[in-house]
Design an enzyme around this catalytic site. Structure first.
Site, short mmCIF file in Angstrom:
data_model
loop_
_atom_site.label_atom_id
_atom_site.label_comp_id
_atom_site.label_asym_id
_atom_site.label_seq_id
_atom_site.Cartn_x
_atom_site.Cartn_y
_atom_site.Cartn_z
N LYS A 145 47.32 -16.94 9.84
CA LYS A 145 47.04 -16.78 8.41
C LYS A 145 46.94 -15.30 8.09
O LYS A 145 46.17 -14.58 8.72
CB LYS A 145 45.73 -17.49 8.07
CG LYS A 145 45.18 -17.19 6.69
CD LYS A 145 43.70 -16.75 6.72
CE LYS A 145 43.47 -15.51 7.54
NZ LYS A 145 42.13 -14.92 7.46
N PRO A 155 46.21 -13.15 19.18
CA PRO A 155 45.03 -12.44 19.64
C PRO A 155 43.75 -13.03 19.02
O PRO A 155 43.77 -13.51 17.89
CB PRO A 155 45.26 -11.00 19.20
CG PRO A 155 46.42 -11.01 18.27
CD PRO A 155 47.17 -12.28 18.49
N ALA A 213 39.88 -13.16 17.52
CA ALA A 213 39.01 -12.38 16.61
C ALA A 213 39.78 -11.22 16.00
O ALA A 213 39.37 -10.07 16.09
CB ALA A 213 37.76 -11.88 17.35
N ILE A 248 43.59 -12.86 11.67
CA ILE A 248 44.72 -13.69 11.26
C ILE A 248 44.41 -15.18 11.44
O ILE A 248 45.30 -16.02 11.55
CB ILE A 248 46.04 -13.29 11.97
CG1 ILE A 248 45.88 -13.29 13.49
CG2 ILE A 248 46.49 -11.92 11.49
CD1 ILE A 248 47.21 -13.02 14.23
N GLY A 249 43.11 -15.47 11.44
CA GLY A 249 42.67 -16.87 11.36
C GLY A 249 43.03 -17.73 12.55
O GLY A 249 43.11 -18.95 12.41
N GLY A 250 43.22 -17.15 13.71
CA GLY A 250 43.61 -17.93 14.88
C GLY A 250 42.66 -19.08 15.15
O GLY A 250 43.06 -20.24 15.21
N GLY A 251 41.38 -18.77 15.28
CA GLY A 251 40.37 -19.80 15.56
C GLY A 251 40.30 -20.83 14.44
O GLY A 251 40.16 -22.03 14.69
N SER A 252 40.42 -20.36 13.20
CA SER A 252 40.38 -21.27 12.05
C SER A 252 41.59 -22.19 12.05
O SER A 252 41.48 -23.39 11.79
CB SER A 252 40.35 -20.47 10.74
OG SER A 252 39.26 -19.57 10.74
N ALA A 253 42.76 -21.64 12.32
CA ALA A 253 43.99 -22.45 12.36
C ALA A 253 43.93 -23.47 13.50
O ALA A 253 44.38 -24.61 13.34
CB ALA A 253 45.20 -21.54 12.53
N ASP A 255 37.58 -19.75 6.53
CA ASP A 255 39.05 -19.75 6.57
C ASP A 255 39.65 -21.08 7.01
O ASP A 255 40.86 -21.24 7.02
CB ASP A 255 39.55 -18.67 7.55
CG ASP A 255 39.56 -17.29 6.94
OD1 ASP A 255 39.45 -17.18 5.70
OD2 ASP A 255 39.69 -16.32 7.70
O1 C5P Z 1 32.70 -18.44 7.46
P1 C5P Z 1 32.86 -17.59 8.68
O2 C5P Z 1 32.09 -18.14 9.85
O3 C5P Z 1 34.27 -17.27 9.01
O4 C5P Z 1 32.19 -16.20 8.32
C1 C5P Z 1 31.85 -15.23 9.28
C2 C5P Z 1 30.95 -14.19 8.64
O5 C5P Z 1 31.72 -13.42 7.69
C3 C5P Z 1 29.80 -14.76 7.83
O6 C5P Z 1 28.67 -14.98 8.63
C4 C5P Z 1 29.55 -13.68 6.80
O7 C5P Z 1 28.80 -12.63 7.35
C5 C5P Z 1 30.94 -13.14 6.54
N1 C5P Z 1 31.60 -13.73 5.34
C6 C5P Z 1 31.15 -13.39 4.09
N2 C5P Z 1 31.74 -13.92 2.97
C7 C5P Z 1 32.80 -14.76 3.09
C8 C5P Z 1 33.28 -15.12 4.37
C9 C5P Z 1 32.65 -14.58 5.48
O8 C5P Z 1 30.20 -12.62 3.96
N3 C5P Z 1 33.37 -15.26 1.99
#
Ligand code: C5P
Length: 285
Positions: free
Chosen positions: A10, A95, A97, A100-105, A137
């Site tokens: 992503k 790669p 972290a 590009i959303g690898g873990g999310s995808a 994501d």
């Molecule tokens: O939702 P996710 O686990 O990917 O988010 C990781 C961290 O990124 C959150 O704990 C937060 O600190 C930050 N984040 C944010 N606002 C968003 C998405 C992520 O502050 N819209």
């Protein structure tokens, strides 16, 4: 029986951030697009739930006790009230972290694959709700088609985008999303009027993108100055239309008008930066 799902990378073509909300998240506006490059998730019927990881970036996930793929599988099983298991295999080509959303995808691919494997009566709206509990994501990665993201990332509007070549470059540093948000100084806010139907061609998309930016880029560059080196190298390549960081980094992308230019740029970069991950790919509309 087994099911195979692609987990496409992503890319955030732009990413604007507003003021931190009381729940700790930031309101955002972004255009997320997906690429031919990605991980692959395979699910096979089994009594227990297990995950095996292979592929070039598998070592990056070694020792991670609670992979997002397993959390996705457990959340879906709980929602559907099933005790079924599955043997999951994740081929990690992207790669870890890296913005590009690898873990999310991967998590979204697990939800799609297991809904099919377990033949669950779970509709798309419910799948999106489960996705939102796993990460900001994950919802956009369920459909894996270009979309404007708003809210925390869960408010999605489909957007037409042209099939453009793009080059992905990661310098091998992991940047935790939370730390980048915490280091954020300047914000564009989340009040931009977004085009209703997306973009008819490359010129329309580029015109829009040039008026936007990735608000997380400056913060990520302060944490990992090598991101600046990547962006400068990309911007200097012949035929580049736009060079920018994706998500919270460290992966950066460059858009090109044609695939030949993108592949030549990749070859040129590989000569100078043998240690960078350099992947020419295309946006899948
Ligand atoms: O939702 P996710 O686990 O990917 O988010 C990781 C961290 O990124 C959150 O704990 C937060 O600190 C930050 N984040 C944010 N606002 C968003 C998405 C992520 O502050 N819209």
């Amino acid at each position: 029986m087994n099911v195979t799902e692609r987990a496409s990378a992503k890319i955030n073509l732009f990413l604007h951030v507003g003021d931190r909300r009381t729940d700790g998240f930031h309101p955002l506006q972004s255009l997320a697009v997906f690429t031919e490059a990605g991980d692959v998730l395979r699910a096979e019927a089994a009594g227990q739930l297990t995950l095996t990881i292979d592929g070039p970036f598998a070592p990056g996930l070694a020792g991670e006790g609670d992979n997002l793929v397993l959390r996705a599988a457990r959340a879906l099983a709980a929602e559907a009230g099933t005790l079924a298991g599955a043997s999951l295999t994740l081929t990690k080509n992207l790669p870890v972290a890296s913005g590009i959303g690898g873990g999310s995808a991967d998590a979204a691919a697990a939800l799609r694959a297991l809904r099919a494997l377990w033949q669950l009566d779970v509709n798309d709206a419910t799948l999106l709700q489960i996705a939102a509990t796993l990460g900001s994501d994950v919802p956009v990665c369920i459909a894996s088609t270009a979309a404007f993201m708003e809210g925390r990332g869960e408010t999605l509007t489909k957007a037409a985008v042209p099939r453009l070549p793009l080059l992905l470059v990661n310098p091998g540093v992991a940047v935790p999303t939370r730390e980048v948000f915490a280091a954020l100084q300047e914000r564009s806010g989340a009040g931009l009027a977004l085009p209703q139907n997306g973009f008819a061609d490359a010129a329309a998309l580029l015109g829009f993108l040039r008026e936007t930016r990735n608000d997380l880029e400056a913060a990520a560059r302060r944490l990992q100055p090598v991101i600046g080196t990547v962006l400068e190298a990309l911007a200097a390549l012949p035929g580049v239309l736009l060079a920018r960081m994706s998500g919270s980094g460290a992966t950066c992308f460059a858009l090109f008008a044609d695939e030949g230019a993108s592949h030549r740029a990749a070859a040129r970069l590989r000569e100078r930066h043998a240690d960078w991950w350099i992947a020419p790919t295309v946006i899948t509309p």
